[in-house]
Design a protein around this motif. Structure first.
Motif, PDB file in Angstrom:
ATOM      1  N   ASP A 114       0.853  -1.185   0.000  1.00 46.14           N
ATOM      2  CA  ASP A 114       0.000   0.000   0.000  1.00 46.14           C
ATOM      3  C   ASP A 114       0.892   1.239   0.000  1.00 46.14           C
ATOM      4  O   ASP A 114       1.563   1.533   0.986  1.00 46.14           O
ATOM      5  CB  ASP A 114      -0.912   0.000   1.229  1.00 46.14           C
ATOM      6  N   GLU A 115       0.921   1.960  -1.115  1.00 42.11           N
ATOM      7  CA  GLU A 115       1.794   3.127  -1.219  1.00 42.11           C
ATOM      8  C   GLU A 115       1.350   4.268  -0.304  1.00 42.11           C
ATOM      9  O   GLU A 115       2.180   5.060   0.141  1.00 42.11           O
ATOM     10  CB  GLU A 115       1.837   3.619  -2.665  1.00 42.11           C
ATOM     11  N   GLN A 116       0.051   4.382  -0.032  1.00 42.27           N
ATOM     12  CA  GLN A 116      -0.433   5.469   0.811  1.00 42.27           C
ATOM     13  C   GLN A 116       0.019   5.305   2.260  1.00 42.27           C
ATOM     14  O   GLN A 116       0.457   6.269   2.893  1.00 42.27           O
ATOM     15  CB  GLN A 116      -1.960   5.552   0.736  1.00 42.27           C
ATOM     16  N   THR A 117      -0.100   4.096   2.793  1.00 40.88           N
ATOM     17  CA  THR A 117       0.304   3.852   4.185  1.00 40.88           C
ATOM     18  C   THR A 117       1.743   3.372   4.297  1.00 40.88           C
ATOM     19  O   THR A 117       2.275   3.289   5.407  1.00 40.88           O
ATOM     20  CB  THR A 117      -0.631   2.815   4.828  1.00 40.88           C
ATOM     21  N   ASP A 118       2.367   3.060   3.149  1.00 40.08           N
ATOM     22  CA  ASP A 118       3.739   2.556   3.129  1.00 40.08           C
ATOM     23  C   ASP A 118       3.865   1.284   3.965  1.00 40.08           C
ATOM     24  O   ASP A 118       4.835   1.096   4.701  1.00 40.08           O
ATOM     25  CB  ASP A 118       4.708   3.629   3.643  1.00 40.08           C
ATOM     26  N   LYS A 119       2.868   0.409   3.836  1.00 40.50           N
ATOM     27  CA  LYS A 119       2.866  -0.835   4.586  1.00 40.50           C
ATOM     28  C   LYS A 119       2.522  -2.002   3.665  1.00 40.50           C
ATOM     29  O   LYS A 119       1.965  -1.823   2.581  1.00 40.50           O
ATOM     30  CB  LYS A 119       1.859  -0.782   5.747  1.00 40.50           C
ATOM     31  N   VAL A 120       2.866  -3.190   4.124  1.00 42.50           N
ATOM     32  CA  VAL A 120       2.551  -4.411   3.392  1.00 42.50           C
ATOM     33  C   VAL A 120       1.290  -5.030   3.993  1.00 42.50           C
ATOM     34  O   VAL A 120       1.255  -5.344   5.181  1.00 42.50           O
ATOM     35  CB  VAL A 120       3.718  -5.414   3.455  1.00 42.50           C
ATOM     36  N   ASP A 121       0.249  -5.161   3.179  1.00 46.39           N
ATOM     37  CA  ASP A 121      -1.002  -5.764   3.628  1.00 46.39           C
ATOM     38  C   ASP A 121      -0.971  -7.275   3.373  1.00 46.39           C
ATOM     39  O   ASP A 121      -0.395  -7.742   2.389  1.00 46.39           O
ATOM     40  CB  ASP A 121      -2.197  -5.145   2.893  1.00 46.39           C
ATOM     41  N   THR A 122      -1.611  -8.004   4.274  1.00 44.22           N
ATOM     42  CA  THR A 122      -1.610  -9.471   4.198  1.00 44.22           C
ATOM     43  C   THR A 122      -3.026 -10.001   4.060  1.00 44.22           C
ATOM     44  O   THR A 122      -3.932  -9.553   4.759  1.00 44.22           O
ATOM     45  CB  THR A 122      -0.971 -10.075   5.466  1.00 44.22           C
ATOM     46  N   ARG A 123      -3.197 -10.948   3.151  1.00 40.14           N
ATOM     47  CA  ARG A 123      -4.472 -11.641   2.992  1.00 40.14           C
ATOM     48  C   ARG A 123      -4.202 -13.140   2.889  1.00 40.14           C
ATOM     49  O   ARG A 123      -3.136 -13.546   2.463  1.00 40.14           O
ATOM     50  CB  ARG A 123      -5.213 -11.169   1.738  1.00 40.14           C
ATOM     51  N   GLN A 124      -5.193 -13.916   3.255  1.00 42.27           N
ATOM     52  CA  GLN A 124      -5.045 -15.368   3.142  1.00 42.27           C
ATOM     53  C   GLN A 124      -5.829 -15.873   1.934  1.00 42.27           C
ATOM     54  O   GLN A 124      -6.935 -15.412   1.653  1.00 42.27           O
ATOM     55  CB  GLN A 124      -5.555 -16.076   4.399  1.00 42.27           C
ATOM     56  N   ILE A 125      -5.242 -16.819   1.255  1.00 45.98           N
ATOM     57  CA  ILE A 125      -5.906 -17.520   0.154  1.00 45.98           C
ATOM     58  C   ILE A 125      -5.910 -19.005   0.488  1.00 45.98           C
ATOM     59  O   ILE A 125      -4.859 -19.597   0.763  1.00 45.98           O
ATOM     60  CB  ILE A 125      -5.199 -17.269  -1.187  1.00 45.98           C
ATOM     61  N   SER A 126      -7.083 -19.592   0.503  1.00 44.93           N
ATOM     62  CA  SER A 126      -7.237 -21.010   0.796  1.00 44.93           C
ATOM     63  C   SER A 126      -7.694 -21.728  -0.470  1.00 44.93           C
ATOM     64  O   SER A 126      -8.580 -21.241  -1.183  1.00 44.93           O
ATOM     65  CB  SER A 126      -8.261 -21.237   1.919  1.00 44.93           C
TER      66      SER A 126
ATOM     67  N   PHE B 277       7.561 -11.503  -5.978  1.00 41.09           N
ATOM     68  CA  PHE B 277       8.675 -10.824  -6.641  1.00 41.09           C
ATOM     69  C   PHE B 277       8.407  -9.321  -6.730  1.00 41.09           C
ATOM     70  O   PHE B 277       9.334  -8.511  -6.573  1.00 41.09           O
ATOM     71  CB  PHE B 277       8.896 -11.410  -8.035  1.00 41.09           C
ATOM     72  N   THR B 278       7.147  -8.955  -6.981  1.00 41.49           N
ATOM     73  CA  THR B 278       6.799  -7.532  -7.062  1.00 41.49           C
ATOM     74  C   THR B 278       6.997  -6.842  -5.721  1.00 41.49           C
ATOM     75  O   THR B 278       7.535  -5.728  -5.641  1.00 41.49           O
ATOM     76  CB  THR B 278       5.340  -7.370  -7.525  1.00 41.49           C
ATOM     77  N   ILE B 279       6.578  -7.518  -4.645  1.00 38.31           N
ATOM     78  CA  ILE B 279       6.757  -6.957  -3.305  1.00 38.31           C
ATOM     79  C   ILE B 279       8.236  -6.801  -2.979  1.00 38.31           C
ATOM     80  O   ILE B 279       8.682  -5.762  -2.463  1.00 38.31           O
ATOM     81  CB  ILE B 279       6.058  -7.839  -2.250  1.00 38.31           C
ATOM     82  N   LEU B 280       9.030  -7.836  -3.285  1.00 42.52           N
ATOM     83  CA  LEU B 280      10.457  -7.770  -2.993  1.00 42.52           C
ATOM     84  C   LEU B 280      11.146  -6.686  -3.803  1.00 42.52           C
ATOM     85  O   LEU B 280      12.080  -6.028  -3.320  1.00 42.52           O
ATOM     86  CB  LEU B 280      11.111  -9.128  -3.284  1.00 42.52           C
TER      87      LEU B 280
END
Length: 328
Positions: free
Chosen positions: A93-105, A159-162
């Protein structure tokens, strides 16, 4: 809370159907179909709806519990009739400068694949396009290959996050060297927390993908194992990159501490030199500041100027001496 969205893509080499489902009961024809049925639930996870899906597809109660519990580490469970996999999806998230996490099952059955996502499902849109346009081998393959593509999309998104975090790391590395300050230190610590979050999710993911390649699973054909090995290789590559970035952050913290220590040493060096210069001056001022009645020098007409001249000579001599010794 948003209403859960259920979409179905049913396909084989000659058949393709895509539709949105309003009621869980309408999923019954896709449970034992001869085609491949991909059922995706996104936006939110509703316990009532999930209980219906659990009964319809004969899922184990623990599987339903794991789908609802989104605060767990990635895992893989072989339930004989199906394989359950849960992974983490990260977005920056560029606005908060944080990495958001979601789960995929993901539930991999013999004729169906169930995927459950928190939030939107844009990450799987390229896979839908391939199915719609009959691109690649996906329409000719089974549920195990579809599961490979889903997991591959999640892993490749790392890869995009890294890359984003790597650019931040390079920027902070320059600042740590050229202009270290508390603000830079806070930014480095925040980046370190984000890297740790990624690492805690990626390390168990390596075990999950590895288990899919090693174990004898009824729903995964031997020919598809090679594709999962490719995902495993990508996971290892990401972990190695992440470990390198974490080492760089540790080195940056050491550089910051060393830089601040050197800066403090320089300040103390200047203060020490100033104090050393003033020691003889303070001694002379103390001597001539004593309240004795007889000071012969006080009656000399040029004593005041001589005193200042002596002070200047002492200061210049000490400065030249310090420079000669390369202390300045």
């Amino acid at each position: 809370m948003a209403t859960p969205t259920i979409t179905v893509i049913d396909y084989d080499e000659t058949h393709f159907e895509e539709r949105q489902i309003e009621r869980v009961e309408d999923l019954a024809p896709y449970r034992d179909a001869r085609t491949v049925s991909w059922i995706n639930v996104c936006d939110s996870l509703d316990a009532t709806m999930l209980n219906k899906i659990e009964g319809l597809f004969k899922l184990h109660p623990l599987t339903a519990e794991d789908i609802l519990n989104t605060n767990q580490r990635p895992k893989m469970e072989d339930m004989v009739e199906y394989v359950f996999v849960s992974v983490k999806l990260f977005s920056y998230d560029e606005q908060t400068d944080k990495v958001d996490t979601r789960q995929i099952s993901i539930v991999i059955g013999k004729t169906f694949v169930l995927s459950f996502e928190e939030g939107s499902d844009e990450i799987f849109e390229p896979i839908r396009e391939k199915l719609r346009k009959y691109k690649g081998r996906i329409r000719r393959m089974g549920t195990d290959y579809l599961a490979y593509r889903l997991l591959g999309a999640v892993v490749d998104s790392y890869f995009t996050i890294l890359e984003t975090l790597g650019e931040k790391l390079e920027s902070l590395e320059d600042k740590v060297v050229t202009a270290p300050d508390p603000g830079v230190l806070r930014a480095v610590h925040a980046l370190r927390i984000q890297m740790t979050l990624l690492y805690r999710s990626l390390w168990p993911l390596r075990e999950v993908i590895g288990a899919l390649t090693r174990e004898e699973l009824a729903v995964i054909r031997r020919g598809t194992v090679a594709y999962f090995r490719d995902v495993y290789d990508h996971t290892v590559q990401i972990i190695e990159t992440l470990e390198t970035d974490r080492d760089m952050i540790s080195a940056m913290l050491d550089i910051y501490v060393s830089g601040m220590s050197n800066r403090l040493n320089e300040i103390m060096k200047v203060l020490t030199i100033i104090s050393t210069i003033f020691i003889p001056m303070t001694f002379l001022a103390g001597v001539y500041g004593m309240n004795f009645k007889y000071f012969p020098e006080l009656k000399w007409p040029w004593a005041y100027g001589a005193f200042w001249l002596l002070m200047i000579v002492i200061a210049v001599f000490m400065l030249l001496y310090f420079r000669r010794r390369k202390w300045l």
